[in-house]
Design a protein around this motif. Structure first.
Motif, PDB file in Angstrom:
ATOM      1  N   GLU A 213      56.230 -35.040  72.876  1.00 47.13           N
ATOM      2  CA  GLU A 213      55.711 -35.474  71.575  1.00 47.13           C
ATOM      3  C   GLU A 213      56.124 -34.515  70.468  1.00 47.13           C
ATOM      4  O   GLU A 213      56.505 -34.943  69.373  1.00 47.13           O
ATOM      5  N   ALA A 214      56.054 -33.205  70.746  1.00 48.88           N
ATOM      6  CA  ALA A 214      56.437 -32.215  69.737  1.00 48.88           C
ATOM      7  C   ALA A 214      57.924 -32.330  69.418  1.00 48.88           C
ATOM      8  O   ALA A 214      58.327 -32.211  68.252  1.00 48.88           O
TER       9      ALA A 214
ATOM     10  N   LYS B 264      58.437 -35.309  67.234  1.00 47.98           N
ATOM     11  CA  LYS B 264      57.881 -35.132  65.894  1.00 47.98           C
ATOM     12  C   LYS B 264      58.674 -34.119  65.077  1.00 47.98           C
ATOM     13  O   LYS B 264      58.920 -34.328  63.894  1.00 47.98           O
ATOM     14  N   TYR B 265      59.084 -33.022  65.696  1.00 46.49           N
ATOM     15  CA  TYR B 265      59.736 -31.943  64.957  1.00 46.49           C
ATOM     16  C   TYR B 265      61.229 -31.836  65.226  1.00 46.49           C
ATOM     17  O   TYR B 265      61.889 -30.964  64.688  1.00 46.49           O
TER      18      TYR B 265
ATOM     19  N   GLY C 187      62.729 -36.960  64.148  1.00 48.70           N
ATOM     20  CA  GLY C 187      61.416 -36.949  63.521  1.00 48.70           C
ATOM     21  C   GLY C 187      61.464 -36.449  62.096  1.00 48.70           C
ATOM     22  O   GLY C 187      60.813 -36.987  61.201  1.00 48.70           O
TER      23      GLY C 187
ATOM     24  N   LYS D 237      60.616 -38.467  58.574  1.00 49.03           N
ATOM     25  CA  LYS D 237      59.668 -37.936  57.601  1.00 49.03           C
ATOM     26  C   LYS D 237      60.310 -37.826  56.217  1.00 49.03           C
ATOM     27  O   LYS D 237      59.706 -38.196  55.208  1.00 49.03           O
TER      28      LYS D 237
END
Length: 79
Positions: A24-25, A28-29, A33, A37
């Motif tokens: 997940e990290a 997201k990062y 991801g 964003k």
């Protein structure tokens, strides 16, 4: 023997949770991801700029009518 199975089960569970959190990290990062964003933020800024531009045009039309430069009919037709 039972204690060992319990501890192995706990270890496997912790390992699975750690791998899921790391995945997940990364999502997201990671690059994808961050690109999502930044794209979302750019869309928000563009939407804000469009709303601001529309408000400015409406206010200018109101002021032109109030000062007698244009009539309401001229302003609506865009002349």
């Amino acid at each position: 023997m039972t204690k060992r199975l319990i501890w192995v089960g706990i270890g496997v569970t912790i390992g699975i949770i750690a791998v899921r959190k790391a995945t997940e990290a990364k999502a997201k990062y990671g690059p994808e991801g961050i690109n999502r964003k930044v794209g979302s933020m750019a869309d928000s800024v563009a939407g804000f700029a469009d709303a601001l531009r529309q408000g400015m045009n409406e206010r200018e039309a109101d002021l032109r009518i109030a000062l007698g430069i244009d009539t309401e009919a001229e302003t609506r037709t865009g002349q």
